[in-house]
Design a protein around this motif. Structure first.
Motif, short mmCIF file in Angstrom:
data_model
loop_
_atom_site.label_atom_id
_atom_site.label_comp_id
_atom_site.label_asym_id
_atom_site.label_seq_id
_atom_site.Cartn_x
_atom_site.Cartn_y
_atom_site.Cartn_z
N UNK A 67 0.72 -1.22 -0.09
CA UNK A 67 -0.10 0.08 -0.05
C UNK A 67 0.73 1.33 0.01
N UNK A 68 1.92 1.26 0.73
CA UNK A 68 2.91 2.34 0.71
C UNK A 68 3.44 2.50 -0.91
N UNK A 69 3.66 1.64 -1.54
CA UNK A 69 4.08 1.73 -2.92
C UNK A 69 3.17 2.47 -3.68
N UNK A 70 1.71 2.32 -3.56
CA UNK A 70 0.69 2.95 -3.99
C UNK A 70 0.66 4.30 -3.46
N UNK A 71 0.64 4.41 -2.45
CA UNK A 71 0.81 5.69 -1.75
C UNK A 71 1.79 6.75 -2.09
N UNK A 72 2.88 6.39 -2.38
CA UNK A 72 3.90 7.20 -2.73
C UNK A 72 4.08 7.76 -4.16
N UNK A 73 2.91 6.98 -4.95
CA UNK A 73 2.89 7.72 -6.37
C UNK A 73 1.86 8.80 -6.29
N UNK A 74 1.13 9.13 -5.32
CA UNK A 74 0.18 10.16 -5.21
C UNK A 74 0.80 11.38 -5.05
N UNK A 75 0.38 12.48 -5.76
CA UNK A 75 0.80 13.85 -5.39
C UNK A 75 0.64 14.27 -3.96
N UNK A 76 1.62 14.94 -3.36
CA UNK A 76 1.61 15.43 -2.21
C UNK A 76 0.32 16.60 -1.97
N UNK A 77 -0.07 17.16 -3.08
CA UNK A 77 -1.07 17.95 -2.96
C UNK A 77 -2.34 17.40 -2.70
#
Length: 444
Positions: A104-114
């Motif tokens: 799940x961290x792999x997926x979350x890391x691809x999301x823009x911080x915005x």
């Protein structure tokens, strides 16, 4: 209420079973057993002898010629198979299985911080939209002739669902940087729904932590075979509840989960009691005022009917988000967070007025990837997921076939069969489901 699938080798999830390659097969047909078959809605993903041959439901009757020739599926075959299943179920797209090594961290890391940023202006604008649309709905109810009241109730019930979404953001700490403000707004937003905020928050946190976990997920519960067989009266109640009454089953869920102090830990009970006091106070003051001003019929018109409209959305949104024949529910020792949150959640597009009044709650996959994303950033997050993980996403546009799949197929949990429809287990008692099959449109 979501029926659950535990065996990851079934349907699209890679496993040891073989597929059957057809020599002649019609457009949008599916792998089937040797011989000529007429594939209709009523043939519901029934496994053949020894669970090695399959019949797939089709939108309309078609004759399919197939030859049993077990082969390893190619990627093209798998894509075509998912396309066939998607049309059968009423989906726009069924995603391929997410590899086990993706976290799940792999997926979350691809999301823009915005997408994680809280914008106070947008948050309070949502409150204004909900308050205004709800007030307009009450005005319509007060002025509408009897034959237009259903439209006024539909609008008002949808508008008050927006209150729930605002409280939902507060519970996930994605409404404001001030947590006291969040608790106050969340409590007030839930009051017209007679929902105690803290009990719901505690329960809902478990749903996100255990999404699609076979026993631990608290959003809905599967129908267990032992429960279904335990008593004729209970069986009849279950068939009606998970059949024609399913769009309002959240009422039972609301009663069972949110008012029983025994369901909460000792360190939670104080906050639960405060929420319950707020709800009962609202009922003690608000309901008599409505009855005093407008009578019992006024209470029905102005509160009960919109409340039933809210529960219609609460029930149907939840079952569309997590209930489909190809989405597995797994035991805790097999569960994978990324697969459950990204692969096991459904994005569904609704008409624009519903999306606006309900603050994009149905852009649901990014919300399960991270519940800290505010509702006004969900579309931005979903676009990012489409760009980076698009082939794994389950997406649909609301349609009658999608609802028919859920309401007539997804009933009793079985490890081998995944979903067993009521009319397969108890055909003589399943007239409500047979009725739904007859009257529900099959349009996708």
């Amino acid at each position: 209420m979501a029926c659950r699938i535990a065996d990851p080798s079934v349907f699209l999830f890679t496993g040891p079973h073989q597929r059957i390659r057809s020599q002649k097969i019609a457009t949008h047909s599916a792998p089937c057993m040797t011989g000529n078959w007429h594939l209709t809605w009523d043939r519901l993903l029934v496994k053949g002898e020894n669970h090695k041959k399959w019949v797939i439901p089709m939108r309309r009757t078609r004759t399919v010629q197939a030859v049993a020739a077990p082969v390893a599926p190619s990627s093209a075959d798998s894509a075509e198979y998912r396309k066939q299943l998607a049309e059968s179920y009423g989906f726009r797209k069924i995603g391929e299985p997410l590899p086990d090594n993706i976290t799940l961290k792999d997926v979350m890391d691809t999301l823009p911080k915005k997408v994680f940023e809280i914008d106070d202006m947008k948050a309070w604008k949502s409150v204004l939209v909900s308050v205004t649309s709800y007030a307009f709905g009450l005005f319509m109810i007060s002025k509408a002739p009897w034959y237009l009241l259903p439209f006024a109730w539909a609008w008002t019930g949808t508008a008050v669902t927006g209150f729930f979404v605002i409280g939902h953001d507060c519970a996930h700490k994605s409404f404001s940087r001030n947590k006291v403000v969040e608790d106050i707004v969340g409590t007030l937003a839930f009051l017209p729904l007679i929902y105690p905020y803290e009990p719901w928050r505690f329960k809902h946190d478990k749903h996100h932590a255990k999404t699609n976990m076979l026993e631990e997920d608290t959003a809905w519960h599967p129908v267990w075979k032992a429960e279904f067989d335990s008593s004729p009266n209970l069986r009849k109640a279950i068939i009606f509840g998970y059949g024609p009454f399913r769009p309002w089953m959240s009422i039972g869920h609301w009663l069972i989960w949110h008012f029983n102090l025994k369901k909460f830990r000792s360190n939670e009970t104080q906050r639960v009691k405060i929420s319950l006091a707020c709800v009962f106070g609202f009922m003690a003051v608000g309901w008599p005022l409505i009855i005093y001003k407008a009578g019992i019929m006024g209470w029905i018109k102005f509160w009960l009917m919109p409340w039933l409209g809210y529960h219609f959305w609460m029930s149907t949104f939840t079952m569309v988000h997590h209930t489909a024949p190809h989405i597995p529910f797994k035991s805790s020792d097999e569960w994978n967070a990324a697969q459950a949150q990204l692969n096991g959640t459904v994005h569904c597009d609704y008409p624009s007025w519903i999306e606006i009044l309900c603050h994009d709650i149905n852009v649901h996959i990014p919300h399960h990837v991270s519940s800290r994303i505010p509702h006004y950033n969900l579309r931005m997050a979903h676009k990012s997921l489409q760009e980076n993980w698009g082939k794994y996403l389950n997406e649909a546009k609301w349609n009658w076939r999608l609802m028919k799949t859920i309401m007539t197929l997804c009933h009793v949990y079985d490890k081998e069969e995944n979903y067993v429809a009521f009319d397969q287990l108890a055909p003589e008692e399943s007239q409500p489901v047979a009725f739904l099959k007859r009257v529900m449109p099959d349009y996708a």
